[in-house]
Design an enzyme around this catalytic site. Structure first.
Site, PDB file in Angstrom:
ATOM      1  N   VAL A  77       0.707  -1.293  -0.032  1.00  8.07           N
ATOM      2  CA  VAL A  77      -0.387  -0.215   0.391  1.00  8.07           C
ATOM      3  C   VAL A  77       1.175   0.999   0.060  1.00  8.07           C
ATOM      4  O   VAL A  77       0.119   2.064  -0.227  1.00  8.07           O
ATOM      5  CB  VAL A  77      -1.118  -0.161   1.043  1.00  8.07           C
ATOM      6  N   TYR A 169       4.136   5.359  15.791  1.00 12.88           N
ATOM      7  CA  TYR A 169       2.985   4.117  15.813  1.00 12.88           C
ATOM      8  C   TYR A 169       2.055   5.786  15.707  1.00 12.88           C
ATOM      9  O   TYR A 169       1.135   5.549  15.428  1.00 12.88           O
ATOM     10  CB  TYR A 169       2.938   3.228  16.272  1.00 12.88           C
TER      11      TYR A 169
HETATM   12  P1  NAD Z   1      -1.805  -7.923  11.336  1.00 20.00           P
HETATM   13  O1  NAD Z   1       0.146  -7.947  11.320  1.00 20.00           O
HETATM   14  O2  NAD Z   1      -2.185  -8.748  12.195  1.00 20.00           O
HETATM   15  O3  NAD Z   1      -1.943  -7.830   9.953  1.00 20.00           O
HETATM   16  C1  NAD Z   1      -1.859  -6.315   8.879  1.00 20.00           C
HETATM   17  C2  NAD Z   1      -1.763  -7.075   7.694  1.00 20.00           C
HETATM   18  O4  NAD Z   1      -1.744  -6.213   7.145  1.00 20.00           O
HETATM   19  C3  NAD Z   1      -0.489  -8.509   7.545  1.00 20.00           C
HETATM   20  O5  NAD Z   1      -1.113  -9.466   7.029  1.00 20.00           O
HETATM   21  C4  NAD Z   1       0.665  -7.499   6.681  1.00 20.00           C
HETATM   22  O6  NAD Z   1       0.957  -8.823   5.854  1.00 20.00           O
HETATM   23  C5  NAD Z   1      -0.397  -6.886   5.769  1.00 20.00           C
HETATM   24  N1  NAD Z   1       0.739  -5.714   5.926  1.00 20.00           N
HETATM   25  C6  NAD Z   1       1.210  -5.005   6.449  1.00 20.00           C
HETATM   26  N2  NAD Z   1       2.067  -4.241   5.692  1.00 20.00           N
HETATM   27  C7  NAD Z   1       1.746  -3.736   4.283  1.00 20.00           C
HETATM   28  C8  NAD Z   1       2.297  -3.162   3.287  1.00 20.00           C
HETATM   29  N3  NAD Z   1       2.837  -2.396   3.110  1.00 20.00           N
HETATM   30  N4  NAD Z   1       0.866  -3.840   1.912  1.00 20.00           N
HETATM   31  C9  NAD Z   1      -0.034  -3.945   2.323  1.00 20.00           C
HETATM   32  N5  NAD Z   1      -0.243  -5.294   3.397  1.00 20.00           N
HETATM   33  C10 NAD Z   1       0.704  -5.065   4.037  1.00 20.00           C
HETATM   34  O7  NAD Z   1      -2.168  -6.678  12.226  1.00 20.00           O
HETATM   35  P2  NAD Z   1      -3.381  -6.008  12.147  1.00 20.00           P
HETATM   36  O8  NAD Z   1      -3.239  -5.871  14.150  1.00 20.00           O
HETATM   37  O9  NAD Z   1      -4.589  -6.734  12.409  1.00 20.00           O
HETATM   38  O10 NAD Z   1      -3.726  -4.390  12.249  1.00 20.00           O
HETATM   39  C11 NAD Z   1      -4.189  -3.585  11.256  1.00 20.00           C
HETATM   40  C12 NAD Z   1      -5.066  -2.773  11.661  1.00 20.00           C
HETATM   41  O11 NAD Z   1      -5.101  -2.124  12.685  1.00 20.00           O
HETATM   42  C13 NAD Z   1      -3.122  -1.811  11.689  1.00 20.00           C
HETATM   43  O12 NAD Z   1      -3.635  -0.297  10.628  1.00 20.00           O
HETATM   44  C14 NAD Z   1      -3.027  -1.561  12.937  1.00 20.00           C
HETATM   45  O13 NAD Z   1      -2.395  -0.679  12.950  1.00 20.00           O
HETATM   46  C15 NAD Z   1      -4.099  -1.792  13.468  1.00 20.00           C
HETATM   47  N6  NAD Z   1      -5.254  -1.649  14.751  1.00 20.00           N
HETATM   48  C16 NAD Z   1      -4.237  -2.576  15.380  1.00 20.00           C
HETATM   49  C17 NAD Z   1      -4.060  -2.672  17.068  1.00 20.00           C
HETATM   50  C18 NAD Z   1      -4.338  -3.546  17.668  1.00 20.00           C
HETATM   51  O14 NAD Z   1      -4.077  -4.096  19.102  1.00 20.00           O
HETATM   52  N7  NAD Z   1      -3.939  -5.126  16.642  1.00 20.00           N
HETATM   53  C19 NAD Z   1      -4.748  -1.546  17.369  1.00 20.00           C
HETATM   54  C20 NAD Z   1      -4.994  -0.727  17.129  1.00 20.00           C
HETATM   55  C21 NAD Z   1      -4.873  -0.054  15.670  1.00 20.00           C
END
Ligand code: NAD
Length: 263
Positions: A77, A169
């Protein structure tokens, strides 16, 4: 007495997104995967993108087994050309894009600011901020001619608060909040709604791989509900934001965090 149990009701089919095309980035794991499955259960066709092709294959198989129309693209992305191909390919295959969930994001290594590195800054901002900007820009280019669409950005509780060591972050997620609000106002009269979800800590590979079990336990205890969230709990709110149930919402930063930011 009737043999029919009057308390028993058949499960109703969720058709809130019937026939809609929903594009989800970072759909291979964690929250994005749960959202893609949640959108599909509500009747949407799914365009799924991830940087990992293996994770996408697994998701696509699961979606197809549910009878969902699927388009997948391995894409980064943070690369403008990948993002353009993703949206164009999805629209050509599934039809015009109705919903864009800009979810892909990465964690930054926990470090005090003086120890942060330029490559970490570029990586985190590249995916979390530039990636969301590129996907929003492309989504708007697809949606504006139809004067219709829903954009959901995955922000975070860290769009509002701080956590020692997570400056990069935190800065990226504060920026996503600002971009969400500004874009919502710009497109409010063009039939396009733009909102963000702000999850608290959710048990996903991102969280599990970036902190120790001890920190996970502390984080869980720090949420007023006394536990971490699940990806499905975030997906339920994403489906709400994607649907007409939220049609008067735009520019909102919706906390889904077990009370963490209310502390
Ligand atoms: P995760 O690492 O479990 O999953 C993220 C997915 O995004 C993975 O499959 C990864 O391969 C993919 N990805 C990473 N970089 C990429 C790129 N450059 N292009 C395309 N795909 C890419 O993460 P998650 O915890 O499911 O987080 C998803 C979103 O939620 C993120 O934006 C994260 O910041 C946000 N978030 C997560 C939490 C948490 O506690 N897990 C809390 C708040 C916000």
């Amino acid at each position: 007495m009737s043999s029919v149990d009057s308390n028993h009701t058949m499960p109703t089919q969720d058709a809130r997104l019937a026939g809609r095309v929903a594009l989800v980035t970072g759909a291979g794991a964690g929250i994005g995967r749960a959202c893609a499955l949640g959108f599909a259960r509500a009747g949407a066709k799914i365009a799924a993108c991830d940087i990992s092709s293996d994770a996408l294959e697994l998701l696509a198989a699961e979606l197809r087994a549910m009878g969902t129309s699927v388009y997948t693209a391995t894409a980064d992305v943070s690369a403008a050309s990948d993002v353009a191909s993703l949206f164009n390919g999805a629209a050509e295959t599934l039809g015009p894009i109705d919903i864009a969930l800009n979810n892909a994001g990465i964690a930054s290594p926990l470090r005090p600011l003086a120890a942060t590195r330029e490559d970490d800054f570029d990586r985190v901002m590249g995916v979390n901020l530039k990636g969301v900007w590129l996907c929003m820009r492309e989504a708007l280019r697809h949606m504006e001619p139809r004067q219709a669409g829903v954009i959901i950005n995955m922000a975070s509780a860290m769009s509002f608060k701080s956590y020692p060591g997570s400056g990069l972050y935190t800065a990226s997620k504060h920026a996503v909040a600002g971009l969400t609000k500004n874009t919502a106002v710009e497109y409010a009269q063009k039939g396009i709604r733009v909102n963000a979800l702000c999850p608290g800590n959710v048990l996903t590979p991102l969280l599990e791989l970036s902190v120790s079990q001890e920190v996970l336990d502390q984080l869980a205890a720090g949420h007023p509900v006394g536990r971490l969230g699940t990806p499905e709990e975030i997906a339920a709110c994403a489906t709400f934001l994607a649907s007409e149930d939220s049609k008067f919402m735009t520019g909102a930063l919706l906390s889904v965090d077990g009370g963490w930011t209310a502390l």
